[in-house]
Design an enzyme around this catalytic site. Structure first.
Site, PDB file in Angstrom:
ATOM      1  N   LEU A  76       4.310  65.714 -11.542  1.00 39.30           N
ATOM      2  CA  LEU A  76       3.048  65.289 -10.948  1.00 39.30           C
ATOM      3  C   LEU A  76       3.101  63.924 -10.271  1.00 39.30           C
ATOM      4  O   LEU A  76       2.243  63.616  -9.452  1.00 39.30           O
ATOM      5  CB  LEU A  76       1.946  65.289 -12.016  1.00 39.30           C
ATOM      6  CG  LEU A  76       1.727  66.629 -12.744  1.00 39.30           C
ATOM      7  CD1 LEU A  76       0.570  66.509 -13.718  1.00 39.30           C
ATOM      8  CD2 LEU A  76       1.490  67.758 -11.754  1.00 39.30           C
ATOM      9  N   ILE A 121      10.855  67.855  -2.080  1.00 37.43           N
ATOM     10  CA  ILE A 121      10.926  67.963  -0.627  1.00 37.43           C
ATOM     11  C   ILE A 121      10.024  69.084  -0.141  1.00 37.43           C
ATOM     12  O   ILE A 121       9.365  68.971   0.897  1.00 37.43           O
ATOM     13  CB  ILE A 121      12.379  68.203  -0.170  1.00 37.43           C
ATOM     14  CG1 ILE A 121      13.219  66.948  -0.425  1.00 37.43           C
ATOM     15  CG2 ILE A 121      12.436  68.571   1.309  1.00 37.43           C
ATOM     16  CD1 ILE A 121      14.676  67.086  -0.028  1.00 37.43           C
ATOM     17  N   CYS A 170      12.402  70.232 -16.003  1.00 34.62           N
ATOM     18  CA  CYS A 170      11.990  71.458 -16.677  1.00 34.62           C
ATOM     19  C   CYS A 170      13.194  72.329 -17.016  1.00 34.62           C
ATOM     20  O   CYS A 170      13.179  73.068 -18.007  1.00 34.62           O
ATOM     21  CB  CYS A 170      10.991  72.226 -15.824  1.00 34.62           C
ATOM     22  SG  CYS A 170      11.562  72.554 -14.144  1.00 34.62           S
TER      23      CYS A 170
END
Length: 668
Positions: free
Chosen positions: A85, A56, A201
């Protein structure tokens, strides 16, 4: 839904194809369009804080500068991962390993160089960002991915009396709402369902909660024994530029990988097969070698506690002085020590290896919470990872109940929600606060063929323990069994969202029970509350000076709490695993900061894809929305995902059987 990256145009191609990037910087007239001149002028002087630069956040920064906002500050602790990505369009492969906030700033300035953007690669919960910092802004816009940070920003904006625009997405669902002190519900006015979507991550590199480790362990099961999925990688990427932490080296590695179009990865399954699924080799790779590699990413650990690698031989050397189980009770409710989970890991790998061989070449196993070897493997692997990252380990029962169905992040949803955030911001700056709404983005059109449904903002909850004038709660616990450390960590920090609490006993003496100053009250940590004269009816004053927040805690002593329940907040549901047959309130697929979640294979969780939100075009409030006669009244609660926290009532269209294989984790 899976998109092949090779079929997408490169970020450079996308930039070149976009008219606003091809030409010079757009003029103010192009940017503001039909906005009144007074409003357009105010955008240039308005200072905005954007918290989060992910899915966002990228869309929001782009919208802000193209609308005419000039003074923007953005903060994000995360670095860019390869998995970002496909939707965080301000980032390219050469940026992997760099600060999200800094790269987002640089990318935005390329198409709007006149903007004044300040980027912070930091946590918004850092004490440097105090109430005075928040008072520098006219608007705060949240684009976060976790509940703890949301709670904190909510409290900081209340303390600074600054309007907050909260937002969130969960798959195709989304929500935007406005929070204003004294006029609307705050973020914590209503209870939230447990969060179930997590940044990729975080799963791979920086887990901070037990659920992160459980998700990682389920990924690991699939990588070793099930269907491999490139989006479910569990090991640090040895070709990831983030490992270098040198921008020149990172760029060189990214360029070198262009020869085959992507960063190469080593197949976990192929490596495991080459070892014959040797449990010891698997153990040392996952909990020693990979962790030591993570430690080379030194910037990850500047503001986080570094992980502690485990070594198989060292653990076995302590076997004579350790017992496998710690505690009593049923086997599934025991919490083992590191040796016990290492041995369970070994046994489960050997059993799963045998099952795989019996099925023949190319066979795959499917994880099922009701399959003992599979459940043993996830329990052992997740607990070993919890130990590595200094978390309290969990019982098999807890792990089984915490594994949840999780949905993917959708780029289009992020874009729609980011646009709505800016529209609500314009209303506030135009002094049209009464026109602000909570807006829900639905997966399917409602009966009036609307995907976007606005609802009037709810007034503050008079029973909220955050935004009322004198916050107060009542906690039921056993003062003879609850230690001070548990009061601090599990009750004040985890349950009530404090960052650095100071606690004083209202005993006429002003006894300090907990101090936020390091070392001052450390000797109290393992003492029972009763050791300080705390009993039934005692009152504790908890202050968090960073949040400018004071909470009065009334203690009720009870020796009749249900099994495995350490405390209850009077008026709240007990913190325990839900009964499978009980109806779920606001069954949202999302994630959070608690150590418990819905079972991953529950039919209610799996069926959430088959729901329709039934709303009219304009409802009187987001908490009075009607449902069909056959459905009970349920308020649509906030819920966390990529930056999620959705809320509304829902009606089941049709019932479908649960699919245990629909456990998809959001990559962002």
């Amino acid at each position: 839904m899976r998109t092949h990256r090779a079929s997408l145009p490169s970020p450079q191609d996308q930039t070149a194809a976009c008219p606003r990037h091809r030409n010079a910087e757009p003029t103010m007239a192009q940017l503001v369009g039909p906005l009144r001149k007074e409003l357009a002028d105010s955008l240039s002087s308005c200072r905005v804080l954007v918290v989060g630069a992910g899915g966002i956040g990228c869309e929001l920064l782009k919208n802000l500068v193209l609308t005419g906002f000039k003074n923007i500050e953005v903060i994000d602790l995360d670095t860019i991962d390869v998995s970002n990505l496909n939707r965080q369009f301000l980032f390219q492969k050469k940026h992997v390993g760099k600060s999200k906030a800094q790269v987002a700033k640089e990318s935005v300035l390329r198409f709007c160089p006149s903007a004044n953007i300040t980027a912070y690669h930091d946590s918004i919960m850092n004490p440097d960002y105090n109430v005075e910092f928040f008072r520098n802004f006219q608007l705060v816009m949240n684009a976060l991915d976790n509940r703890a940070a949301r709670n904190h920003v909510n409290r900081m904006c209340l303390a600074a009396d600054i309007p907050l625009i909260e937002s969130g997405t969960a798959g195709y669902l989304g929500q935007v709402t406005v929070i204003k002190k004294g006029q609307t519900e705050c973020y914590e006015c209503q209870p939230k369902p447990t969060q179930k979507t997590f940044p990729g991550c975080t799963i791979r590199n920086t887990p901070s909660e037990p659920i992160h480790c459980i998700v990682w362990a389920k990924y690991l099961f699939n990588q070793l024994f099930g269907e491999e999925d490139a989006d479910q990688e569990v090991s640090p990427d040895t070709a990831d530029p983030e490992a270098a932490w040198n921008l020149a080296d990172a760029a060189a590695r990214a360029t070198a990988s262009d020869q085959d179009g992507d960063i190469k990865r080593v197949s976990t399954k192929e490596w495991a097969r080459s070892t014959g699924y040797d449990p010891v080799k698997l153990f040392n790779k996952l909990f020693k070698d990979d962790i030591m590699y993570l430690l080379t990413m030194d910037k990850l650990w500047k503001k986080r506690k570094a992980p502690l690698p485990l070594d198989w031989v060292e653990i076995q050397q302590h076997a004579c002085s350790q017992e496998e189980a710690c505690g009593t009770g049923l086997k599934d409710q025991q919490v083992l020590n590191v040796l016990g989970y290492a041995q369970l890991f070994q046994r489960s790998v050997e059993t799963l290896r045998s099952q795989l061989r019996e099925k023949g070449e190319g066979a795959e196993l499917v994880w099922d919470k009701d399959d003992p070897p599979a459940m043993d493997f996830v329990t052992a692997a997740s607990n070993l990872r919890m130990n590595v990252f200094s978390m309290n380990m969990k019982s098999r029962f807890d792990v089984k109940s915490m594994a949840g169905n999780i949905i993917p992040a959708i780029a289009t949803t992020n874009a729609v929600i980011a646009g709505l955030i800016v529209l609500e911001g314009l209303k506030i700056l135009n002094s049209d606060f009464e026109q602000c709404r909570t807006i829900f983005l639905n997966k399917q059109p409602n009966p009036r063929k609307k995907l976007l449904v606005p609802c009037a903002l709810d007034p503050p909850n008079p029973n909220c323990y955050v935004c009322t004038s004198k916050p107060e709660v009542t906690v039921k616990l056993n003062v003879h069994k609850t230690i001070v450390q548990a009061l601090q960590d599990k009750i004040l920090k985890e349950k009530f969202g404090m960052v650095a609490p100071d606690v004083q006993i209202e005993d006429g003496k002003g006894t300090i029970l907990i101090s936020s100053e390091e070392g001052e009250t450390e000797a109290n940590n393992n003492k029972f509350l009763s050791d300080f004269g705390i009993r039934n009816g005692s009152r504790l004053q908890a202050d968090d000076f960073l949040q400018d927040y004071t909470l009065l805690v009334n203690v009720i002593h009870s020796e009749e709490l249900e099994k495995d329940v350490e405390f209850e907040v009077v008026g709240d549901a007990p913190d325990k695993a839900p009964t499978p047959s009980a109806p779920e309130e606001g069954k949202n697929i999302a994630n959070g900061n608690k150590d418990s979640a819905q079972p991953s294979t529950s039919s209610k969780a799996a069926e959430d894809d088959d729901i329709l939100i039934v709303d009219s075009d304009e409802e009187p409030s987001s908490s009075t929305m009607e449902t069909s006669p056959e459905s009970s009244n349920r308020k649509r609660k906030h819920h966390d995902a990529e930056t999620d926290d959705s809320a509304s009532k829902r009606k089941r269209l049709d019932q479908q059987p649960a699919d245990d294989d629909e456990d998809i984790i959001a990559l962002d």
